[in-house]
Scaffold this motif. Structure first.
Motif, PDB file in Angstrom:
ATOM      1  N   SER A 165       0.934  -1.189  -0.149  1.00  0.00           N
ATOM      2  CA  SER A 165      -0.105  -0.055   0.009  1.00  0.00           C
ATOM      3  C   SER A 165       0.761   1.254  -0.085  1.00  0.00           C
ATOM      4  O   SER A 165       2.251   1.313   0.139  1.00  0.00           O
ATOM      5  N   HIS A 166       0.370   2.449  -0.097  1.00  0.00           N
ATOM      6  CA  HIS A 166       1.051   3.542   0.035  1.00  0.00           C
ATOM      7  C   HIS A 166       1.395   3.847   1.289  1.00  0.00           C
ATOM      8  O   HIS A 166       0.844   3.438   2.267  1.00  0.00           O
ATOM      9  N   ASP A 167       2.680   4.350   1.754  1.00  0.00           N
ATOM     10  CA  ASP A 167       3.229   4.591   2.933  1.00  0.00           C
ATOM     11  C   ASP A 167       2.395   5.473   3.998  1.00  0.00           C
ATOM     12  O   ASP A 167       2.683   5.204   5.039  1.00  0.00           O
ATOM     13  N   ASP A 168       1.689   6.190   3.370  1.00  0.00           N
ATOM     14  CA  ASP A 168       0.754   7.257   4.369  1.00  0.00           C
ATOM     15  C   ASP A 168      -0.410   6.450   4.967  1.00  0.00           C
ATOM     16  O   ASP A 168      -1.292   7.034   5.588  1.00  0.00           O
ATOM     17  N   ASN A 169      -0.820   5.356   4.288  1.00  0.00           N
ATOM     18  CA  ASN A 169      -1.837   4.629   4.571  1.00  0.00           C
ATOM     19  C   ASN A 169      -1.680   3.013   4.485  1.00  0.00           C
ATOM     20  O   ASN A 169      -2.359   2.616   3.354  1.00  0.00           O
ATOM     21  N   VAL A 170      -1.009   2.666   5.443  1.00  0.00           N
ATOM     22  CA  VAL A 170      -0.410   1.217   5.242  1.00  0.00           C
ATOM     23  C   VAL A 170      -1.619   0.025   5.782  1.00  0.00           C
ATOM     24  O   VAL A 170      -1.828   0.435   6.888  1.00  0.00           O
ATOM     25  N   VAL A 171      -1.718  -0.840   4.891  1.00  0.00           N
ATOM     26  CA  VAL A 171      -2.691  -1.937   5.140  1.00  0.00           C
ATOM     27  C   VAL A 171      -1.761  -2.952   5.799  1.00  0.00           C
ATOM     28  O   VAL A 171      -1.076  -3.427   4.935  1.00  0.00           O
ATOM     29  N   THR A 172      -2.120  -3.470   7.196  1.00  0.00           N
ATOM     30  CA  THR A 172      -1.485  -4.439   7.811  1.00  0.00           C
ATOM     31  C   THR A 172      -2.345  -5.651   8.006  1.00  0.00           C
ATOM     32  O   THR A 172      -1.568  -6.766   8.272  1.00  0.00           O
ATOM     33  N   SER A 173      -3.512  -5.531   7.851  1.00  0.00           N
ATOM     34  CA  SER A 173      -4.330  -6.661   8.001  1.00  0.00           C
ATOM     35  C   SER A 173      -5.639  -6.490   7.256  1.00  0.00           C
ATOM     36  O   SER A 173      -6.176  -5.330   7.172  1.00  0.00           O
ATOM     37  N   LEU A 174      -6.037  -7.593   6.516  1.00  0.00           N
ATOM     38  CA  LEU A 174      -7.169  -7.514   5.585  1.00  0.00           C
ATOM     39  C   LEU A 174      -8.469  -7.291   6.488  1.00  0.00           C
ATOM     40  O   LEU A 174      -9.532  -7.009   5.825  1.00  0.00           O
ATOM     41  N   GLU A 218      -0.717   3.136  -8.584  1.00  0.00           N
ATOM     42  CA  GLU A 218       0.135   4.456  -8.402  1.00  0.00           C
ATOM     43  C   GLU A 218      -0.814   5.511  -8.116  1.00  0.00           C
ATOM     44  O   GLU A 218      -0.693   6.686  -7.532  1.00  0.00           O
ATOM     45  N   ASN A 219      -2.168   5.586  -8.877  1.00  0.00           N
ATOM     46  CA  ASN A 219      -2.958   6.684  -8.950  1.00  0.00           C
ATOM     47  C   ASN A 219      -3.904   6.417  -7.801  1.00  0.00           C
ATOM     48  O   ASN A 219      -5.031   7.298  -7.634  1.00  0.00           O
ATOM     49  N   ARG A 220      -3.810   5.595  -6.918  1.00  0.00           N
ATOM     50  CA  ARG A 220      -4.861   5.587  -5.802  1.00  0.00           C
ATOM     51  C   ARG A 220      -6.156   4.906  -6.019  1.00  0.00           C
ATOM     52  O   ARG A 220      -6.996   5.496  -5.443  1.00  0.00           O
ATOM     53  N   ASN A 221      -6.153   4.336  -7.076  1.00  0.00           N
ATOM     54  CA  ASN A 221      -7.520   3.934  -7.571  1.00  0.00           C
ATOM     55  C   ASN A 221      -8.166   2.871  -6.411  1.00  0.00           C
ATOM     56  O   ASN A 221      -9.203   2.480  -6.231  1.00  0.00           O
ATOM     57  N   GLY A 222      -7.235   2.303  -5.657  1.00  0.00           N
ATOM     58  CA  GLY A 222      -7.501   1.187  -4.653  1.00  0.00           C
ATOM     59  C   GLY A 222      -6.462   1.531  -3.554  1.00  0.00           C
ATOM     60  O   GLY A 222      -5.437   2.046  -3.563  1.00  0.00           O
ATOM     61  N   ILE A 223      -7.022   0.884  -2.208  1.00  0.00           N
ATOM     62  CA  ILE A 223      -6.165   1.174  -1.283  1.00  0.00           C
ATOM     63  C   ILE A 223      -4.985   0.360  -0.978  1.00  0.00           C
ATOM     64  O   ILE A 223      -3.737   1.076  -0.568  1.00  0.00           O
ATOM     65  N   ALA A 224      -5.021  -0.773  -1.680  1.00  0.00           N
ATOM     66  CA  ALA A 224      -3.805  -1.665  -1.567  1.00  0.00           C
ATOM     67  C   ALA A 224      -3.987  -2.530  -2.956  1.00  0.00           C
ATOM     68  O   ALA A 224      -4.654  -2.882  -3.776  1.00  0.00           O
ATOM     69  N   GLU A 240       9.638   4.667  -4.714  1.00  0.00           N
ATOM     70  CA  GLU A 240       9.635   5.465  -3.400  1.00  0.00           C
ATOM     71  C   GLU A 240       8.147   5.546  -2.909  1.00  0.00           C
ATOM     72  O   GLU A 240       7.234   5.686  -3.908  1.00  0.00           O
ATOM     73  N   GLY A 241       7.966   5.457  -1.740  1.00  0.00           N
ATOM     74  CA  GLY A 241       6.672   5.881  -1.232  1.00  0.00           C
ATOM     75  C   GLY A 241       5.620   4.622  -0.917  1.00  0.00           C
ATOM     76  O   GLY A 241       4.507   4.870  -0.956  1.00  0.00           O
ATOM     77  N   TYR A 242       6.030   3.527  -1.182  1.00  0.00           N
ATOM     78  CA  TYR A 242       5.306   2.315  -0.949  1.00  0.00           C
ATOM     79  C   TYR A 242       5.837   1.555   0.342  1.00  0.00           C
ATOM     80  O   TYR A 242       6.806   1.524   0.317  1.00  0.00           O
ATOM     81  N   GLU A 243       4.860   0.701   0.823  1.00  0.00           N
ATOM     82  CA  GLU A 243       5.441  -0.431   1.770  1.00  0.00           C
ATOM     83  C   GLU A 243       4.266  -1.573   2.120  1.00  0.00           C
ATOM     84  O   GLU A 243       3.352  -1.529   1.556  1.00  0.00           O
TER      85      GLU A 243
END
Lengths: 311, 219
Positions: A165-174, A218-224, A240-243
């Protein structure tokens, strides 16, 4: 008026029928002469078909045997063209990557030219079943469902699923997802199958190809974005910018070459080839040539599988 | 062919048909509206606007819908404009459809011989009367077959929507093949559902064409 119109139609139809009759008559006599001309060429083929009809019910096998491939001098190998660093086309238009490195070696050891066929995830099985390719080397994860449709050779890589996911909104659990969150997947991948089965409530945003899914992510059409963990790890390292919030999801799987169901000669040859390659540590060399730059050496032993003997 | 598989797939196809028809018809209605406006601007040779419209038509008629969708869906967010996949699909259809509809309607308008407007003027009709009572009705009736062809074309163009993650009929079939490998059933349903969507349009088109032919002069 009407009557005349009807007679016209009837006579028209009968004329067409007569004409087709005459044409098909000519056609059949033509074809008999051509068969006679081609008889020499067809001898070898007819021998093969008689052999096949003895063993299998399907008279028209959708694959080429090892001998037929060698004879034609060309092997068709299905690879990805947009999945760096496993199968992609470089700036010179040449196929490159971990899968392609293996494909090159297979071509060399068979003594034939390679015709690369670019595939999408969802069409890999189709390509084998319709005989468009002889081997699929497109990061093809072994699953039970797929093994019913195609024959897998020995595995050459380990894989699990991962979620990036994008590193400012990381999904760690579904389990933490809200109703509006959509996860990007690629149609026909194990990530899609897994999420459809295990998390039927999660909304999936499906794309045809890697390139489109990447751009959408990349365009953030989805959260992860859920995909093979090799792929998402590579993506987070290269961009850059992903985790990678979930580095390993679902069961540990393997990746293997696949051939059309029933193509035993090619399958046996592939297995022997994979064992002899394993004995020379070919896949470590492959890793170092294609994946090292992306993953560094820390993943080498977890990813690579070397087969040292036939099962 | 496994009928249990078909029964299991049916709801998915019906859902996909709903989405395809919804996006398709919204796009078609908007593209007809856009086409009429653009054609009128071209017919009355509105300065500046007609140049812009000519450029628009050439641009959209000579690039595939897929390319246009890529620009709208993947390109616009880079410029900070965010639209949903559905909006993007409707917008894409409207733009490509609008360019085709404009051309069809424009050719309908120019098919009316100038002798008719000259005669009407010499009978003492006002300019707007000539247009609305003489030219326009005939132009529309001449354009109808072209419109119907465009409508079927646009409905079929929805099959490229998979690129922007819209689960239309085509993508549903492809996705099911990728998930469960039941190729024959998935493709069979695909053909059946496209026919369900398009055959009525085609038949309706033939009917309308027959009805409006009376409007044409000299036939």
């Amino acid at each position: 008026m009407k009557k005349r119109f009807l007679t016209k139609i009837v006579s028209g139809i009968s004329a067409v029928v007569l004409a087709t009759g005459a044409l098909t008559g000519c056609g059949s006599s033509d074809s008999s002469t051509t068969t006679a001309n081609n008889a020499d060429e067809q001898v070898s083929e007819s021998v093969d078909t008689t052999e096949n009809t003895d063993t299998a019910e399907e008279t028209s096998a959708n694959y080429r045997t090892l001998d037929e491939i060698k004879e034609s001098g060309v092997i068709n190998i299905g690879v990805f063209s947009d999945k760096s660093p496993f199968g992609y086309v470089d700036e010179n238009g040449d196929y490159q990557g971990y899968d392609v490195y293996l494909a090159e070696r297979i071509g060399e050891d068979l003594g034939v030219e390679i015709n690369y066929v670019s595939t999408e995830a969802a069409s890999r099985i189709e390509y084998l079943q319709t005989g468009k390719v002889d081997i699929i080397l497109a990061n093809f994860t072994v699953t039970e469902e797929r093994a019913e449709e195609v024959d897998f050779a020995l595995p050459y890589m380990n894989v699990a699923l991962g979620v990036i996911s994008h590193d400012d909104n990381v999904v760690t659990s579904l389990d933490d997802l809200t109703e509006d969150d959509e996860i990007i997947v690629i149609s026909g991948t194990t990530a899609e199958t897994y999420l459809e089965k295990e998390y039927p409530d999660i909304k999936l945003q499906k794309y045809d190809a890697y390139a489109e899914a990447k751009t959408a992510f990349e365009n953030r059409n989805g959260i992860a974005w859920a995909n093979d963990n090799t792929e998402v790890i590579a993506f987070s390292i290269e961009n850059e910018g992903y985790e990678v919030g979930i580095p390993s999801l679902g069961s540990a799987d393997t990746i293997a070459p696949a051939v059309t169901k029933g193509n035993e000669t090619l399958l046996d040859w592939l297995n022997e080839e994979l064992v002899s390659l394993g004995n020379e540590n070919f896949f470590h060399a492959d890793y170092e040539a294609t994946l090292l730059e992306t993953y560094g050496s820390e993943y080498e032993d977890t990813l690579v599988i070397e087969n040292t003997e036939l099962p | 062919m496994n009928w249990n598989v078909i029964r299991e797939y049916l709801p998915l196809y019906i859902e996909a048909l709903g989405l395809t028809v919804k996006i398709g018809w919204l796009g078609i209605i908007l593209s007809i509206a856009l086409g009429l406006v653009c054609a009128l601007i071209l017919y009355f040779k509105v300065p500046l606007l007609q140049v812009i419209i000519k450029i628009y038509i050439e641009l959209f008629r000579n690039t595939p819908l897929l390319v246009q969708l890529f620009f709208l869906y993947f390109g616009l967010p880079k410029l900070g404009i965010r639209i949903t996949a559905q909006t993007c699909g409707i917008l894409g259809l409207t733009l490509i459809g609008g360019s085709y509809m404009t051309e069809t309607f424009r050719s309908g308008l120019s098919a009316i011989d100038s002798i008719q407007s000259e005669s009407a003027l010499s009978l003492g009709m006002k300019k707007h009367q000539v247009f609305f009572y003489v030219i326009l009705p005939q132009a529309i009736s001449i354009s109808i077959p072209g419109f119907m062809a465009n409508i079927i074309f646009l409905l079929k163009e929805t099959s490229v929507f998979s690129a922007i993650s819209l689960m239309d009929l085509m993508f549903t079939a492809k996705d099911l093949i990728g998930l469960e490998y039941k190729t024959i059933e998935a493709l069979f349903l695909l053909v059946v559902f496209y026919l369900i969507m398009l055959l009525p349009v085609s038949l309706l088109g033939t009917y309308i064409e027959r009805r409006v032919r009376y409007a044409a002069y000299g036939d």
